[in-house]
Every structure is written in C-alpha cells, then in structure tokens.
Design a protein around this motif. Structure first.
Motif, PDB file in Angstrom:
ATOM      1  N   LEU A 110       4.805   1.815  12.765  1.00 30.58           N
ATOM      2  CA  LEU A 110       5.419   2.598  11.691  1.00 30.58           C
ATOM      3  C   LEU A 110       4.572   3.856  11.507  1.00 30.58           C
ATOM      4  CD1 LEU A 110       6.410  -0.176   9.102  1.00 30.58           C
ATOM      5  CD2 LEU A 110       7.697   0.713  11.060  1.00 30.58           C
ATOM      6  N   HIS A 111       4.731   4.800  12.448  1.00 32.89           N
ATOM      7  CA  HIS A 111       3.867   5.971  12.495  1.00 32.89           C
ATOM      8  C   HIS A 111       4.023   6.870  11.268  1.00 32.89           C
ATOM      9  CE1 HIS A 111       2.397   5.264  16.547  1.00 32.89           C
ATOM     10  NE2 HIS A 111       3.626   5.015  16.951  1.00 32.89           N
ATOM     11  N   GLU A 112       5.111   6.713  10.560  1.00 32.75           N
ATOM     12  CA  GLU A 112       5.341   7.577   9.409  1.00 32.75           C
ATOM     13  C   GLU A 112       4.483   7.199   8.208  1.00 32.75           C
ATOM     14  OE1 GLU A 112       8.519   4.279   9.304  1.00 32.75           O
ATOM     15  OE2 GLU A 112       7.439   5.490  10.796  1.00 32.75           O
ATOM     16  N   LEU A 113       3.857   6.020   8.251  1.00 33.22           N
ATOM     17  CA  LEU A 113       3.038   5.571   7.124  1.00 33.22           C
ATOM     18  C   LEU A 113       1.582   6.008   7.301  1.00 33.22           C
ATOM     19  CD1 LEU A 113       4.383   1.940   6.577  1.00 33.22           C
ATOM     20  CD2 LEU A 113       5.050   4.048   5.411  1.00 33.22           C
TER      21      LEU A 113
ATOM     22  N   VAL B 281       0.307  -0.363   3.185  1.00 37.07           N
ATOM     23  CA  VAL B 281       0.879  -1.640   3.581  1.00 37.07           C
ATOM     24  C   VAL B 281       2.178  -1.395   4.341  1.00 37.07           C
ATOM     25  CG1 VAL B 281       1.921  -3.788   2.745  1.00 37.07           C
ATOM     26  CG2 VAL B 281      -0.138  -2.886   1.648  1.00 37.07           C
ATOM     27  N   TRP B 282       2.347  -2.080   5.445  1.00 26.75           N
ATOM     28  CA  TRP B 282       3.613  -2.022   6.176  1.00 26.75           C
ATOM     29  C   TRP B 282       4.603  -2.988   5.509  1.00 26.75           C
ATOM     30  CZ3 TRP B 282       3.109  -1.707  12.218  1.00 26.75           C
ATOM     31  CH2 TRP B 282       2.321  -0.581  12.550  1.00 26.75           C
ATOM     32  N   PRO B 283       5.623  -2.477   4.828  1.00 26.51           N
ATOM     33  CA  PRO B 283       6.552  -3.376   4.132  1.00 26.51           C
ATOM     34  C   PRO B 283       7.338  -4.230   5.126  1.00 26.51           C
ATOM     35  CG  PRO B 283       6.749  -1.117   3.335  1.00 26.51           C
ATOM     36  CD  PRO B 283       5.933  -1.068   4.580  1.00 26.51           C
ATOM     37  N   GLN B 284       7.560  -5.469   4.748  1.00 27.58           N
ATOM     38  CA  GLN B 284       8.302  -6.362   5.633  1.00 27.58           C
ATOM     39  C   GLN B 284       9.704  -5.821   5.920  1.00 27.58           C
ATOM     40  OE1 GLN B 284       8.045 -10.513   4.589  1.00 27.58           O
ATOM     41  NE2 GLN B 284       9.962 -11.008   5.662  1.00 27.58           N
ATOM     42  N   ALA B 285      10.334  -5.224   4.928  1.00 25.85           N
ATOM     43  CA  ALA B 285      11.692  -4.698   5.124  1.00 25.85           C
ATOM     44  C   ALA B 285      11.694  -3.565   6.155  1.00 25.85           C
ATOM     45  CB  ALA B 285      12.264  -4.212   3.795  1.00 25.85           C
ATOM     46  N   ALA B 286      10.676  -2.704   6.109  1.00 26.80           N
ATOM     47  CA  ALA B 286      10.603  -1.592   7.058  1.00 26.80           C
ATOM     48  C   ALA B 286      10.351  -2.106   8.480  1.00 26.80           C
ATOM     49  CB  ALA B 286       9.509  -0.623   6.641  1.00 26.80           C
ATOM     50  N   ILE B 287       9.501  -3.123   8.595  1.00 30.02           N
ATOM     51  CA  ILE B 287       9.241  -3.718   9.913  1.00 30.02           C
ATOM     52  C   ILE B 287      10.524  -4.334  10.469  1.00 30.02           C
ATOM     53  CG2 ILE B 287       7.960  -5.512  11.134  1.00 30.02           C
ATOM     54  CD1 ILE B 287       5.781  -5.192   8.899  1.00 30.02           C
TER      55      ILE B 287
ATOM     56  N   ALA C  36     -17.846   1.572   3.917  1.00 30.58           N
ATOM     57  CA  ALA C  36     -17.861   2.139   2.574  1.00 30.58           C
ATOM     58  C   ALA C  36     -17.634   1.043   1.521  1.00 30.58           C
ATOM     59  CB  ALA C  36     -16.768   3.206   2.449  1.00 30.58           C
ATOM     60  N   PRO C  37     -17.988   1.317   0.265  1.00 37.34           N
ATOM     61  CA  PRO C  37     -17.790   0.315  -0.799  1.00 37.34           C
ATOM     62  C   PRO C  37     -16.338  -0.126  -0.947  1.00 37.34           C
ATOM     63  CG  PRO C  37     -19.255   2.054  -1.552  1.00 37.34           C
ATOM     64  CD  PRO C  37     -18.724   2.502  -0.237  1.00 37.34           C
ATOM     65  N   THR C  38     -15.398   0.720  -0.514  1.00 39.07           N
ATOM     66  CA  THR C  38     -13.976   0.391  -0.635  1.00 39.07           C
ATOM     67  C   THR C  38     -13.453  -0.441   0.542  1.00 39.07           C
ATOM     68  OG1 THR C  38     -13.509   2.537   0.393  1.00 39.07           O
ATOM     69  CG2 THR C  38     -13.446   2.433  -2.009  1.00 39.07           C
ATOM     70  N   SER C  39     -14.329  -0.837   1.460  1.00 42.67           N
ATOM     71  CA  SER C  39     -13.889  -1.561   2.659  1.00 42.67           C
ATOM     72  C   SER C  39     -13.068  -2.795   2.327  1.00 42.67           C
ATOM     73  CB  SER C  39     -15.101  -1.977   3.503  1.00 42.67           C
ATOM     74  OG  SER C  39     -15.728  -0.873   4.085  1.00 42.67           O
ATOM     75  N   ALA C  40     -13.519  -3.559   1.353  1.00 44.70           N
ATOM     76  CA  ALA C  40     -12.863  -4.834   1.050  1.00 44.70           C
ATOM     77  C   ALA C  40     -11.405  -4.635   0.662  1.00 44.70           C
ATOM     78  CB  ALA C  40     -13.622  -5.567  -0.058  1.00 44.70           C
ATOM     79  N   GLN C  41     -11.119  -3.585  -0.122  1.00 44.82           N
ATOM     80  CA  GLN C  41      -9.720  -3.381  -0.531  1.00 44.82           C
ATOM     81  C   GLN C  41      -8.859  -2.960   0.650  1.00 44.82           C
ATOM     82  OE1 GLN C  41     -10.651  -0.127  -3.376  1.00 44.82           O
ATOM     83  NE2 GLN C  41      -9.075   1.085  -2.323  1.00 44.82           N
ATOM     84  N   TRP C  42      -9.426  -2.159   1.563  1.00 46.43           N
ATOM     85  CA  TRP C  42      -8.642  -1.756   2.732  1.00 46.43           C
ATOM     86  C   TRP C  42      -8.419  -2.929   3.684  1.00 46.43           C
ATOM     87  CZ3 TRP C  42      -5.992   2.249   1.887  1.00 46.43           C
ATOM     88  CH2 TRP C  42      -6.497   3.357   1.215  1.00 46.43           C
ATOM     89  N   ILE C  43      -9.365  -3.853   3.739  1.00 46.82           N
ATOM     90  CA  ILE C  43      -9.183  -5.055   4.565  1.00 46.82           C
ATOM     91  C   ILE C  43      -8.066  -5.913   3.993  1.00 46.82           C
ATOM     92  CG2 ILE C  43     -10.260  -7.247   5.204  1.00 46.82           C
ATOM     93  CD1 ILE C  43     -12.875  -5.679   5.658  1.00 46.82           C
ATOM     94  N   GLU C  44      -8.009  -6.028   2.679  1.00 50.74           N
ATOM     95  CA  GLU C  44      -6.922  -6.799   2.071  1.00 50.74           C
ATOM     96  C   GLU C  44      -5.560  -6.159   2.368  1.00 50.74           C
ATOM     97  OE1 GLU C  44      -6.897  -9.816   0.655  1.00 50.74           O
ATOM     98  OE2 GLU C  44      -8.958  -9.814   1.409  1.00 50.74           O
ATOM     99  N   THR C  45      -5.508  -4.851   2.338  1.00 49.95           N
ATOM    100  CA  THR C  45      -4.269  -4.155   2.694  1.00 49.95           C
ATOM    101  C   THR C  45      -3.888  -4.449   4.134  1.00 49.95           C
ATOM    102  OG1 THR C  45      -4.725  -2.367   1.133  1.00 49.95           O
ATOM    103  CG2 THR C  45      -3.217  -1.870   2.934  1.00 49.95           C
ATOM    104  N   TYR C  46      -4.886  -4.437   5.018  1.00 47.54           N
ATOM    105  CA  TYR C  46      -4.642  -4.716   6.438  1.00 47.54           C
ATOM    106  C   TYR C  46      -4.073  -6.127   6.607  1.00 47.54           C
ATOM    107  CZ  TYR C  46      -5.487  -3.922  11.433  1.00 47.54           C
ATOM    108  OH  TYR C  46      -5.329  -3.717  12.779  1.00 47.54           O
TER     109      TYR C  46
ATOM    110  N   ARG D 122       0.434 -10.097   7.604  1.00 44.65           N
ATOM    111  CA  ARG D 122       1.339 -11.150   7.127  1.00 44.65           C
ATOM    112  C   ARG D 122       2.796 -10.705   7.258  1.00 44.65           C
ATOM    113  NH1 ARG D 122      -2.687 -12.111   2.631  1.00 44.65           N
ATOM    114  NH2 ARG D 122      -3.719 -14.096   3.151  1.00 44.65           N
ATOM    115  N   ASN D 123       3.063  -9.451   6.937  1.00 46.78           N
ATOM    116  CA  ASN D 123       4.440  -8.952   7.027  1.00 46.78           C
ATOM    117  C   ASN D 123       4.903  -8.853   8.481  1.00 46.78           C
ATOM    118  OD1 ASN D 123       4.553  -8.775   4.252  1.00 46.78           O
ATOM    119  ND2 ASN D 123       4.053  -6.592   4.188  1.00 46.78           N
ATOM    120  N   LEU D 124       4.004  -8.478   9.377  1.00 45.97           N
ATOM    121  CA  LEU D 124       4.354  -8.431  10.801  1.00 45.97           C
ATOM    122  C   LEU D 124       4.643  -9.838  11.321  1.00 45.97           C
ATOM    123  CD1 LEU D 124       1.731  -5.802  11.959  1.00 45.97           C
ATOM    124  CD2 LEU D 124       4.206  -5.574  12.243  1.00 45.97           C
ATOM    125  N   ALA D 125       3.793 -10.784  10.957  1.00 50.39           N
ATOM    126  CA  ALA D 125       3.997 -12.158  11.417  1.00 50.39           C
ATOM    127  C   ALA D 125       5.311 -12.722  10.895  1.00 50.39           C
ATOM    128  CB  ALA D 125       2.834 -13.035  10.962  1.00 50.39           C
TER     129      ALA D 125
END
Length: 392
Positions: free
Chosen positions: A32-35, A40-46, A76-86, A91-94
């Motif tokens: 989803l190159h537009e994101l 987060v990659w939405p399940q509906a978009a996938i 960076a200190p924000t790593s954990a939140q970006w990992i949760e987004t990943y 989960r949506n891809l699966a």
C-alpha cells in the motif's frame, strides 16, 4: 518450480496487471505505497487491493514492503509505539491471507543509484551506482560535515573534478536521483531534510543499528510466529555505508548473525542476488545452500561490478551473479523442502518500446519480461537436466 511474480506499484503504476499477467507471471508483489511510513495498513484496504489483483487473474501473497519506521532503526524513545503499529499491520495482512512480508533495515534511504538511465552498448538503459557521483553529491551539494573522512583522497579528487564538469541540469538530476526517492523507496527528501535526517543518526553506528534490528525482531517475531507470517529482510542496497549512515545487512555473516540472535521461524530472508552481488565477497549460490531454510522470497537480478565500487544492472543471465548456479541451488532447495519459493525478476532494462513510454526506473515492462522469460527457461532447463540425470 519457483512461483513467478512481478512487482506492481498499485493502480498508478504505468505497467498494468493485465500486462504483467501476459508476461507469464502468476503473482503480484506489492504494498500500500500510498500510505506513509508507520501508518497502520487497514484490513479493508488490504482486502480491496487483493480483490483488485485477483480480479485480474493474479495472486498477492508477498508484501514488498511493509516499511520499518526510522525511529525503530534509530532506537528512538518512540520505537515501542511504532512497533505496535507494525504489529497491527501484520495482523491485518494475516487476516487477508498474506503470509510473507518483506522489509529492510537501511537508515533513511532504500536502494540508491546515481544514474537511472545509463545507456548500454545495445542502446538499452540500465540503473547504475557510482561512488564518485555519490561523493560529488555528498561533498558539493549535501555538504555533510565530516564527509571527507568517508572517501579516499583519490575519490575526493575525482569527485571534485566530476562536480566541476557537471552542468546545473546534471547536478540537479543527480540530487533528485539520490534524495527524491525511487519506486518503492520509503522516504522522499529535499537536501535540507536529508541533511537533518542524517544528523538524527549521529550516535547510531553499525553495532547500535544491529542491536536495534534485533530488538525489533524480538518484539515482532513472536506475534508473526503466532500469525503464521514470515518477515523476510531485504539486504542493504548498496551493501556498504553511504553518507555516513551505517548498514548492517550486507554480508552472509550479517544475515547469519540475525538468525542466531533471533531464531524464530518468522525471521527470514529476502534473497536479493543484485544487492548481495554488488560485493565480490558474497558467495551467492553458497548463501542459498547455507541459509536456504530462511529464504521466503527471491529477487533474481545480476549486477556487473566495475572499478572503484561502481556497478550497473546487467541482463539477468549476465554480469557477476552466476545466475545458473544460483537457480540450480534454489531448485535443489525446493526439491529438498517441497516448497515453491516466490521469485521476481528485478530491475529490468529499459528496452524496445520501454524507451518510448513512461515507466518506473528499474521496473520497465519489456525488460522485466525478458528477465522473467530467461529465468523461467533457466529453471526449466535445470529441472529437465536433473530429471534426465535421475531417470536417464
């Protein structure tokens, strides 16, 4: 036999799904190159993108790529939140049945070239990387503090002469080629933005980058294992540091160290013959033989190495990659494991009608069709030869 795919950049790609199918591919590799990075990659978009691909008679089983946010790479200190987004995107891809996810851990830039239309003797055009051009940009356009320390005196002299001889148009083209972003690249910068982004990595050396990569895998792999998703890391391209930025996935030893640090089944490899092949010390068929159980996706292309660290994209069966030996090793791996590994021909030349139409650099239609046909024929020949030996 390998599963034959081609990369597609979505509805805006000048190469259509119908054209890709006519080339003989059965699958699409896309994202989803537009994101933006980190979204987060939405399940509906996938699901919608997958339905579009399947309507064209093709499959989508491999994502290329789900980008890792630079805050994760920097630790960076924000790593954990970006990992949760990943993880949420995984989960949506699966949930949509997509089980192979390509990513890289290169700081800031994805694959980098200095010429997107280098003319070959036969009139076709190829991608090329030249360290002297990188140095000319770094020293005279970017003007990065301390850049002189990263180049030999000979390279600096050559870069100075190179820059002095360039027209303003040529200088602008080099700037755009390096920092504006290539198809599938994760970021697009101005010179000022790129310089500022590099500064954020001032305290990140190769050891720190590798540690951040392992921390990312240890956080994500347990979830990926539970989902039945394999993360396949793409090697660095080019496989050595540029612009003072470290790179930690450049050699077989680098890759093996990742698997040793995180042995989860979901920790896999996107084997890119071109990226790894830019280094003469990488034994490409040997990597397939030794790390084959981790390979979940194949980029089959060849580069021709040149003096002083330069290289250009060769035809798929030419150059320095030893493609027959690579494909023979892949064929043996598939015979042993019973798998059909997804493969795509990578970075085709612009040739014939490609020269008259718009195409994304490296992702022409006819050049990739030629590559796919050659690789298909090579594998078929190896298969038939093996059957003859066994049954003859």
């Amino acid at each position: 036999m390998m599963t034959q795919t081609m990369r597609w950049f979505g509805p805006a790609d000048p190469v259509s799904l119908a054209a890709i199918r006519q080339c003989g591919a059965t699958g699409i590799v896309t994202a989803l190159h537009e994101l933006p990075n980190g979204a987060v990659w939405p399940q509906a978009a996938i699901a919608a993108r997958k339905a579009m691909i399947e309507k064209a008679g093709l499959t989508w089983e491999v994502v290329e790529s789900l980008p890792v946010h630079d805050d994760i790479k920097r630790g960076a200190p924000t790593s954990a939140q970006w990992i949760e987004t990943y993880i949420e995107s995984l989960r949506n891809l699966a949930a949509c049945g997509i089980r192979t996810v390509t990513y890289n851990f290169m700081p800031l830039l994805d694959w980098t070239r200095t010429d997107l239309a280098w003319e070959l003797p036969d009139g076709a055009r190829a991608l090329r990387f030249e360290m002297e051009a990188v140095a000319a940009f770094d020293l005279h356009i970017l003007r990065r503090t301390g850049a002189e320390q990263d180049y030999t005196p000979e390279t600096i002299v050559a870069a100075d002469a190179r820059f002095a001889a360039m027209s303003e148009t040529e200088r602008h083209r080099l700037e755009r080629t390096i920092v504006a972003g290539l198809p599938g690249s994760e970021e697009h910068f101005s010179v000022a933005q790129f310089l500022a982004a590099i500064a954020l990595y001032r305290d990140v050396d190769v050891t720190t980058l590798r540690a951040n990569h392992i921390a990312f895998l240890k956080a994500v792999c347990p979830v990926a294992d539970a989902l039945g998703v394999q993360l396949v890391v793409h090697p660095d391209d080019p496989p050595f540091p540029i612009f003072g930025l470290p790179r930690a996935v450049s050699t077989e030893a680098d890759i093996a160290a990742l698997f040793e640090a995180e042995p989860a089944a979901s920790n896999g490899l996107c084997f890119c013959a071109g990226s790894l092949g830019a280094r003469a010390d990488n034994d490409l068929p040997g990597i397939v033989r030794r790390l084959g159980d981790r390979i979940g996706f194949l980029h089959l292309r060849s580069v021709q190495r040149e003096p002083n660290g330069a290289f250009h994209e060769a035809a798929h069966l030419e150059g320095d990659a030893a493609m027959p030996a690579i494909v023979a090793a892949v064929h043996a791996l598939q015979q042993h494991t019973g798998r059909s590994i997804p493969m795509r021909p990578d970075h085709g030349h612009e040739m014939l009608d490609d020269l008259q139409r718009q195409c994304n650099p490296g992702y022409s239609l006819i050049g990739r069709m030629r590559g796919l046909a050659e690789l298909r024929g090579l594998e078929r020949g190896i298969s038939v030869a093996g059957a003859t030996v066994v049954h003859g």
